[in-house]
Design a protein around this motif. Structure first.
Motif, PDB file in Angstrom:
ATOM      1  N   ALA A 107       0.802  -1.294  -0.012  1.00  0.00           N
ATOM      2  CA  ALA A 107       0.024   0.132   0.012  1.00  0.00           C
ATOM      3  C   ALA A 107       0.893   1.255   0.007  1.00  0.00           C
ATOM      4  O   ALA A 107       1.729   1.432   1.058  1.00  0.00           O
ATOM      5  N   PRO A 108       0.953   2.085  -0.975  1.00  0.00           N
ATOM      6  CA  PRO A 108       0.056   1.854  -2.144  1.00  0.00           C
ATOM      7  C   PRO A 108       0.371   0.958  -3.151  1.00  0.00           C
ATOM      8  O   PRO A 108       1.432   0.383  -2.931  1.00  0.00           O
ATOM      9  N   ALA A 109      -0.649   0.308  -3.720  1.00  0.00           N
ATOM     10  CA  ALA A 109      -0.340  -0.780  -4.686  1.00  0.00           C
ATOM     11  C   ALA A 109       0.559  -0.235  -5.780  1.00  0.00           C
ATOM     12  O   ALA A 109       0.395   1.164  -6.012  1.00  0.00           O
ATOM     13  N   LEU A 110       1.409  -1.253  -6.323  1.00  0.00           N
ATOM     14  CA  LEU A 110       2.342  -0.670  -7.447  1.00  0.00           C
ATOM     15  C   LEU A 110       2.169  -1.471  -8.718  1.00  0.00           C
ATOM     16  O   LEU A 110       1.657  -2.555  -8.645  1.00  0.00           O
ATOM     17  N   ILE A 111       2.232  -0.890  -9.831  1.00  0.00           N
ATOM     18  CA  ILE A 111       1.876  -1.449 -11.200  1.00  0.00           C
ATOM     19  C   ILE A 111       3.344  -1.221 -11.885  1.00  0.00           C
ATOM     20  O   ILE A 111       4.163  -0.270 -12.016  1.00  0.00           O
ATOM     21  N   ARG A 112       4.085  -2.632 -12.038  1.00  0.00           N
ATOM     22  CA  ARG A 112       5.401  -2.518 -12.755  1.00  0.00           C
ATOM     23  C   ARG A 112       5.045  -2.424 -14.239  1.00  0.00           C
ATOM     24  O   ARG A 112       4.204  -3.263 -14.899  1.00  0.00           O
ATOM     25  N   VAL A 113       5.801  -1.749 -14.999  1.00  0.00           N
ATOM     26  CA  VAL A 113       5.593  -1.342 -16.663  1.00  0.00           C
ATOM     27  C   VAL A 113       6.948  -1.766 -17.185  1.00  0.00           C
ATOM     28  O   VAL A 113       8.272  -1.834 -16.717  1.00  0.00           O
ATOM     29  N   ASP A 114       6.687  -2.917 -17.969  1.00  0.00           N
ATOM     30  CA  ASP A 114       7.929  -3.316 -18.993  1.00  0.00           C
ATOM     31  C   ASP A 114       7.869  -2.442 -20.076  1.00  0.00           C
ATOM     32  O   ASP A 114       7.356  -2.450 -21.089  1.00  0.00           O
ATOM     33  N   ARG A 115       9.031  -1.308 -19.700  1.00  0.00           N
ATOM     34  CA  ARG A 115       9.134  -0.373 -20.908  1.00  0.00           C
ATOM     35  C   ARG A 115       9.530  -0.810 -22.041  1.00  0.00           C
ATOM     36  O   ARG A 115       9.360   0.158 -23.023  1.00  0.00           O
ATOM     37  N   ALA A 116      10.077  -1.924 -22.057  1.00  0.00           N
ATOM     38  CA  ALA A 116      10.545  -2.585 -23.430  1.00  0.00           C
ATOM     39  C   ALA A 116       9.293  -2.589 -24.457  1.00  0.00           C
ATOM     40  O   ALA A 116       9.557  -2.552 -25.768  1.00  0.00           O
ATOM     41  N   VAL A 117       8.385  -2.932 -23.880  1.00  0.00           N
ATOM     42  CA  VAL A 117       7.360  -3.220 -24.745  1.00  0.00           C
ATOM     43  C   VAL A 117       6.003  -2.278 -24.666  1.00  0.00           C
ATOM     44  O   VAL A 117       4.981  -2.293 -25.469  1.00  0.00           O
ATOM     45  N   ALA A 118       5.967  -1.246 -23.879  1.00  0.00           N
ATOM     46  CA  ALA A 118       4.921  -0.590 -23.691  1.00  0.00           C
ATOM     47  C   ALA A 118       4.989   0.875 -24.601  1.00  0.00           C
ATOM     48  O   ALA A 118       6.209   1.396 -24.960  1.00  0.00           O
ATOM     49  N   PRO A 119       3.948   0.873 -25.524  1.00  0.00           N
ATOM     50  CA  PRO A 119       3.884   1.878 -26.427  1.00  0.00           C
ATOM     51  C   PRO A 119       3.886   3.149 -25.831  1.00  0.00           C
ATOM     52  O   PRO A 119       3.236   3.454 -24.705  1.00  0.00           O
ATOM     53  N   ALA A 120       4.566   4.112 -26.536  1.00  0.00           N
ATOM     54  CA  ALA A 120       4.611   5.560 -26.026  1.00  0.00           C
ATOM     55  C   ALA A 120       3.536   6.073 -26.673  1.00  0.00           C
ATOM     56  O   ALA A 120       3.012   6.128 -27.594  1.00  0.00           O
TER      57      ALA A 120
END
Length: 187
Positions: A107-120
């Motif tokens: 808390a707070p909940a976290l969201i991990r982002v795979d920046r290699a595949v995340a579209p801009a």
């Protein structure tokens, strides 16, 4: 900023439970209690930074974070329902599956982002939109007992101090103490 899309399907405290707690007989106060219960729930949610019963929230971001971690604006997050980025033509494109991973044991909940595949996103402000389900579960039985008791105490406080704004704004110490361990601290 986060927007509530769908509130809880139920309250953590029923009218019958509130009437029993307040020792109210009859139906004369039913409309008042129906207003006080959600107000008390919302106050507990604001004070703790937690959604009690499942709700759907949407928030936006301008860009993916460099460290690849997004703190969710509401906790506990149970599920990422949807994520999109806006393209140059203004259409929303889904973020590929597996790009976002929920770390919900915090808390707070976290969201991990795979920046290699995340579209801009093409839009400079709010081009990333994430929709989540937040709350302890769909029923009052899923909510910690301390938070249910805090809702009871706040309902009682609102009921007792409905005539004047002075004392109504100061929450009972017992309710604050019950909420304290659940407060989400944001840095």
């Amino acid at each position: 900023m986060a927007d509530l899309l769908a509130g809880p399907a139920a309250e953590p405290l029923t009218r019958a439970e509130a009437k029993a707690y307040l020792r109210i007989d009859g139906e004369a106060e039913d409309a008042l209690l129906d207003a006080l219960i959600p107000a008390a729930r919302r106050l507990v949610e604001v004070e703790t930074g937690r959604a009690l019963i499942d709700q759907t929230w949407r928030f936006s971001r301008d860009a993916w974070p460099l460290r690849g971690i997004i703190p969710a604006p509401v906790s506990p997050v149970r599920e990422i329902l949807d994520a999109t980025v806006e393209t140059l033509d203004g259409s929303a494109v889904p973020v590929p599956a597996g790009t976002l991973t929920l770390v919900s044991d915090r808390a707070p909940a976290l969201i991990r982002v795979d920046r290699a595949v995340a579209p801009a996103p093409a839009r400079p402000h709010g081009g990333i939109v994430i929709t989540v389900k937040a709350g302890y579960g769909p029923d009052a039985a899923d909510v910690p007992a301390d938070l249910i008791q805090a809702v009871r105490l706040v309902v009682a406080h609102f009921y007792e101090h409905r005539d004047g704004p002075g004392a109504a704004t100061q929450l009972p110490a017992a309710a604050l103490a019950l909420m304290a361990p659940y407060r989400v601290v944001r840095l």
